[in-house]
Motif scaffolding. Structure first.
Motif, PDB file in Angstrom:
ATOM      1  N   ARG A  47     -16.917  23.129  49.620  1.00 56.71           N
ATOM      2  CA  ARG A  47     -16.677  23.682  48.288  1.00 56.71           C
ATOM      3  C   ARG A  47     -18.003  24.019  47.599  1.00 56.71           C
ATOM      4  N   ALA A  48     -18.975  23.110  47.708  1.00 55.93           N
ATOM      5  CA  ALA A  48     -20.271  23.373  47.083  1.00 55.93           C
ATOM      6  C   ALA A  48     -20.938  24.602  47.700  1.00 55.93           C
ATOM      7  N   SER A  49     -20.815  24.750  49.012  1.00 56.67           N
ATOM      8  CA  SER A  49     -21.400  25.913  49.672  1.00 56.67           C
ATOM      9  C   SER A  49     -20.736  27.208  49.213  1.00 56.67           C
ATOM     10  N   LEU A  50     -19.417  27.181  49.099  1.00 55.32           N
ATOM     11  CA  LEU A  50     -18.705  28.388  48.701  1.00 55.32           C
ATOM     12  C   LEU A  50     -19.038  28.796  47.270  1.00 55.32           C
ATOM     13  N   TRP A  51     -19.078  27.810  46.363  1.00 50.86           N
ATOM     14  CA  TRP A  51     -19.415  28.135  44.975  1.00 50.86           C
ATOM     15  C   TRP A  51     -20.868  28.576  44.856  1.00 50.86           C
ATOM     16  N   SER A  52     -21.764  27.970  45.610  1.00 50.27           N
ATOM     17  CA  SER A  52     -23.162  28.408  45.595  1.00 50.27           C
ATOM     18  C   SER A  52     -23.289  29.827  46.131  1.00 50.27           C
ATOM     19  N   LEU A  53     -22.564  30.111  47.210  1.00 45.21           N
ATOM     20  CA  LEU A  53     -22.572  31.466  47.762  1.00 45.21           C
ATOM     21  C   LEU A  53     -22.075  32.469  46.728  1.00 45.21           C
ATOM     22  N   SER A  54     -20.995  32.126  46.030  1.00 45.02           N
ATOM     23  CA  SER A  54     -20.441  33.035  45.028  1.00 45.02           C
ATOM     24  C   SER A  54     -21.453  33.313  43.929  1.00 45.02           C
ATOM     25  N   ALA A  55     -22.125  32.261  43.455  1.00 45.46           N
ATOM     26  CA  ALA A  55     -23.099  32.448  42.385  1.00 45.46           C
ATOM     27  C   ALA A  55     -24.264  33.311  42.847  1.00 45.46           C
ATOM     28  N   VAL A  56     -24.797  33.021  44.038  1.00 48.91           N
ATOM     29  CA  VAL A  56     -25.941  33.778  44.538  1.00 48.91           C
ATOM     30  C   VAL A  56     -25.566  35.240  44.773  1.00 48.91           C
ATOM     31  N   VAL A  57     -24.401  35.459  45.365  1.00 45.83           N
ATOM     32  CA  VAL A  57     -23.978  36.827  45.669  1.00 45.83           C
ATOM     33  C   VAL A  57     -23.776  37.627  44.392  1.00 45.83           C
ATOM     34  N   LEU A  58     -23.131  37.048  43.402  1.00 44.86           N
ATOM     35  CA  LEU A  58     -22.923  37.770  42.147  1.00 44.86           C
ATOM     36  C   LEU A  58     -24.242  38.081  41.445  1.00 44.86           C
ATOM     37  N   VAL A  59     -25.178  37.134  41.475  1.00 44.34           N
ATOM     38  CA  VAL A  59     -26.495  37.390  40.878  1.00 44.34           C
ATOM     39  C   VAL A  59     -27.211  38.520  41.609  1.00 44.34           C
ATOM     40  N   VAL A  60     -27.160  38.502  42.946  1.00 44.34           N
ATOM     41  CA  VAL A  60     -27.813  39.558  43.729  1.00 44.34           C
ATOM     42  C   VAL A  60     -27.166  40.910  43.456  1.00 44.34           C
ATOM     43  N   ALA A  61     -25.829  40.936  43.379  1.00 45.11           N
ATOM     44  CA  ALA A  61     -25.130  42.195  43.120  1.00 45.11           C
ATOM     45  C   ALA A  61     -25.481  42.752  41.744  1.00 45.11           C
ATOM     46  N   LEU A  62     -25.442  41.907  40.736  1.00 42.39           N
ATOM     47  CA  LEU A  62     -25.785  42.367  39.387  1.00 42.39           C
ATOM     48  C   LEU A  62     -27.242  42.806  39.298  1.00 42.39           C
ATOM     49  N   SER A  63     -28.148  42.063  39.957  1.00 41.16           N
ATOM     50  CA  SER A  63     -29.559  42.441  39.936  1.00 41.16           C
ATOM     51  C   SER A  63     -29.781  43.792  40.607  1.00 41.16           C
ATOM     52  N   GLY A  64     -29.116  43.999  41.747  1.00 43.18           N
ATOM     53  CA  GLY A  64     -29.246  45.286  42.415  1.00 43.18           C
ATOM     54  C   GLY A  64     -28.723  46.435  41.575  1.00 43.18           C
ATOM     55  N   ALA A  65     -27.585  46.218  40.900  1.00 35.83           N
ATOM     56  CA  ALA A  65     -27.034  47.279  40.052  1.00 35.83           C
ATOM     57  C   ALA A  65     -27.953  47.578  38.874  1.00 35.83           C
ATOM     58  N   VAL A  66     -28.511  46.542  38.265  1.00 33.73           N
ATOM     59  CA  VAL A  66     -29.400  46.743  37.113  1.00 33.73           C
ATOM     60  C   VAL A  66     -30.667  47.474  37.531  1.00 33.73           C
ATOM     61  N   LEU A  67     -31.281  47.064  38.650  1.00 31.96           N
ATOM     62  CA  LEU A  67     -32.506  47.719  39.107  1.00 31.96           C
ATOM     63  C   LEU A  67     -32.255  49.175  39.462  1.00 31.96           C
ATOM     64  N   ALA A  68     -31.133  49.430  40.143  1.00 32.59           N
ATOM     65  CA  ALA A  68     -30.816  50.820  40.484  1.00 32.59           C
ATOM     66  C   ALA A  68     -30.525  51.641  39.241  1.00 32.59           C
ATOM     67  N   GLY A  69     -29.832  51.032  38.256  1.00 37.94           N
ATOM     68  CA  GLY A  69     -29.546  51.765  37.023  1.00 37.94           C
ATOM     69  C   GLY A  69     -30.798  52.127  36.250  1.00 37.94           C
ATOM     70  N   ARG A  70     -31.809  51.269  36.281  1.00 42.96           N
ATOM     71  CA  ARG A  70     -33.048  51.562  35.555  1.00 42.96           C
ATOM     72  C   ARG A  70     -33.854  52.673  36.218  1.00 42.96           C
ATOM     73  N   ARG A  71     -33.642  52.898  37.510  1.00 41.77           N
ATOM     74  CA  ARG A  71     -34.379  53.945  38.209  1.00 41.77           C
ATOM     75  C   ARG A  71     -33.790  55.327  37.988  1.00 41.77           C
ATOM     76  N   ILE A  72     -32.619  55.402  37.404  1.00 48.59           N
ATOM     77  CA  ILE A  72     -31.972  56.700  37.218  1.00 48.59           C
ATOM     78  C   ILE A  72     -32.745  57.519  36.187  1.00 48.59           C
ATOM     79  N   ARG A  73     -33.125  58.707  36.590  1.00 48.85           N
ATOM     80  CA  ARG A  73     -33.787  59.667  35.710  1.00 48.85           C
ATOM     81  C   ARG A  73     -33.470  61.067  36.232  1.00 48.85           C
ATOM     82  N   LEU A  74     -33.914  62.075  35.504  1.00 46.77           N
ATOM     83  CA  LEU A  74     -33.543  63.444  35.865  1.00 46.77           C
ATOM     84  C   LEU A  74     -34.077  63.854  37.235  1.00 46.77           C
ATOM     85  N   ALA A  75     -35.290  63.438  37.547  1.00 43.05           N
ATOM     86  CA  ALA A  75     -35.922  63.876  38.798  1.00 43.05           C
ATOM     87  C   ALA A  75     -35.602  62.973  39.985  1.00 43.05           C
TER      88      ALA A  75
END
Length: 460
Positions: free
Chosen positions: A126-154
């Motif tokens: 259970r601890a492994s599964l909840w830790s995995l969920s937390a890490v995965v969600l943080v990585v997913a949100l971080s990737g989306a935020v970083l990609a969103g900040r790179r968006i520009r016209l060029a």
């Protein structure tokens, strides 16, 4: 949270990231799509991929190392009396703890030490599964935020997305290649262990197959003969009978549907013919054992022939019927794909329809037709269920289609079924048979492809 829910959450976040990335790109362009380097959808895909792919990589790596880490922690917390044992015994103890934690295989009273270990194992899971969920969600949100900040016209979003997709396709190709290499190496290593016990010459040229090795010196009826020639002849016999049925019927039906049949007739016959490919092989086995084999035996008795109750003819004929759609469907598609200009040129020179098919259409479609036949041959060589039910398990060295024979694939299944030592020559013989079958199929395909390539160059 289970893995399935976690993957669902990742897909939902990716969908949200797609819409946010698309909206951010439009906002940066002031609503004017022409100012963007790429279409808005590519910016959305760029954010979605950065949200999804790193998170999936974390899930894969975590799943690979998760069980090993949990077992290591569990073994370290076991009582000292349970830790002082052999590695094989420790694997059994860990498996028993897993079964108790899952509520499986519990018989009688469970020892307190095992009950405590099972509770600890469930907590670690259970601890492994909840830790995995937390890490995965943080990585997913971080990737989306970083990609969103790179968006520009060029930002060349289309180029970035296509590069990511190209890398994914390359990864898929590498997985397929590495899987093939892994299969070959696993067969090779186990086959080498077999050939240390049984000479290669005896295996390739021996005329008797009886892999019942003795477990004790005084055991009777265990000759341990590993001559594979009867298996190879049985495989060739049944496959030859199957191809003699499938190739003419499949090819002629493809020519009729592609060149002679009216559209209504073709649209009716083609789906009906392809239904044969969807019938389970066990149904063909029942049909061969209960209908075709008795019919062949009855006909043989009427004409004075001695036909076995399980014969190669029955198995091969039914297998040929099963393979007809592979030859017919592929040949039909290839013949239909021949350019109409070739047919019209032939007709313009005064050739009839049959002459055009024989001298123009079939030569142009030959590489595809040979490819379909190769696929059918591979299907015939690898078939097991029909042979088991209609041809039997007897390893007879004969080319008589009225006798009972067996094939390499059937013997592989037979050798790996039951309780026996994995290190015995009987079990390792299955890997030697698999390796021999793989090499024969490989050589056959290489020769066929070489012939097709030379004919194609000559035709072109």
């Amino acid at each position: 949270m289970t893995i399935l829910l976690l993957l669902g959450a990742l897909l939902s976040l990716s969908a949200v990231g797609y819409h946010l990335g698309r909206r951010r790109a439009l906002a940066a362009a002031g609503g004017d799509v022409r100012r963007l380097h790429s279409l808005p959808g590519y910016y959305g895909l760029y954010v979605a991929l950065w949200c999804l792919l790193p998170a999936l990589l974390v899930v894969a790596l975590w799943s690979f190392f998760d069980q090993q880490v949990i077992e290591h922690l569990l073994v370290g917390e076991l009582p000292a009396s349970m830790q002082e044992t052999s590695p094989e015994r420790m694997d059994l103890l860990v498996n028993e703890v897993k079964n108790i934690a899952a509520g499986q295989g519990i018989r009688g009273e469970v020892e307190p030490a095992f009950r405590t270990a099972a509770r600890r194992y469930a907590q670690l899971r259970r601890a492994s599964l909840w830790s995995l969920s937390a890490v995965v969600l943080v990585v997913a949100l971080s990737g989306a935020v970083l990609a969103g900040r790179r968006i520009r016209l060029a930002l060349p979003a289309i180029n970035r997305v296509e590069r990511i997709l190209e890398m994914l396709l390359l990864l898929a190709s590498l997985i397929a290649v590495l899987t093939t290499v892994g299969i070959v190496l696993s067969l090779l290593f186990e086959a080498l262990r077999f050939f240390r016990r049984v000479p290669l010459g005896e295996f390739l040229f021996g005329l008797e197959w009886s892999p019942q090795t003795a477990l004790r010196a005084e055991q009777v009826g265990s000759s341990g003969s590993f001559g594979a020639v009867p298996l190879f002849t049985g495989t060739l016999l049944i496959s030859g009978i199957a191809m003699s049925v499938a190739v003419p019927v499949g090819l002629f039906s493809a020519i009729y549907m592609a060149e002679y049949a009216r559209p209504k007739v073709r649209n009716l016959l083609k789906p009906i013919l392809e239904i044969l490919a969807g019938i389970p092989t066990v149904v063909y086995g029942f049909f061969a054992a209960l209908t075709v084999a008795p019919a062949i035996r009855g006909i043989g008795e009427r004409v004075g022939l001695d036909v076995a109750s399980e014969s190669a003819l029955a198995a091969g004929a039914v297998m040929g019927v099963m393979i007809i759609p592979f030859v017919s469907s592929l040949s039909d598609d290839v013949i239909t794909a021949v350019p109409v200009g070739l047919r019209e040129a032939s007709f313009g020179l005064g050739a009839t329809r049959s002459e055009t098919i024989k001298r123009v259409v079939l030569p142009a479609a030959l590489p595809g037709i040979v490819g379909g036949i190769l696929l059918a041959v591979s299907r015939a060589i690898g078939e097991t269920m029909i042979v088991v039910m209609a041809a039997g398990l007897a390893a007879n060295l004969t080319f008589d289609p009225l006798e009972a024979v067996t094939t390499v694939t059937v013997q592989i299944v037979t050798l790996l079924v039951g309780d026996q030592e994995f290190d015995s020559a009987k079990t390792l013989a299955a890997f030697a048979l698999g390796l021999a079958l793989f090499l024969v199929t490989l050589v056959f395909n290489v020769v066929a492809l070489t012939v097709v390539r030379r004919y194609r160059e000559q035709y072109e």
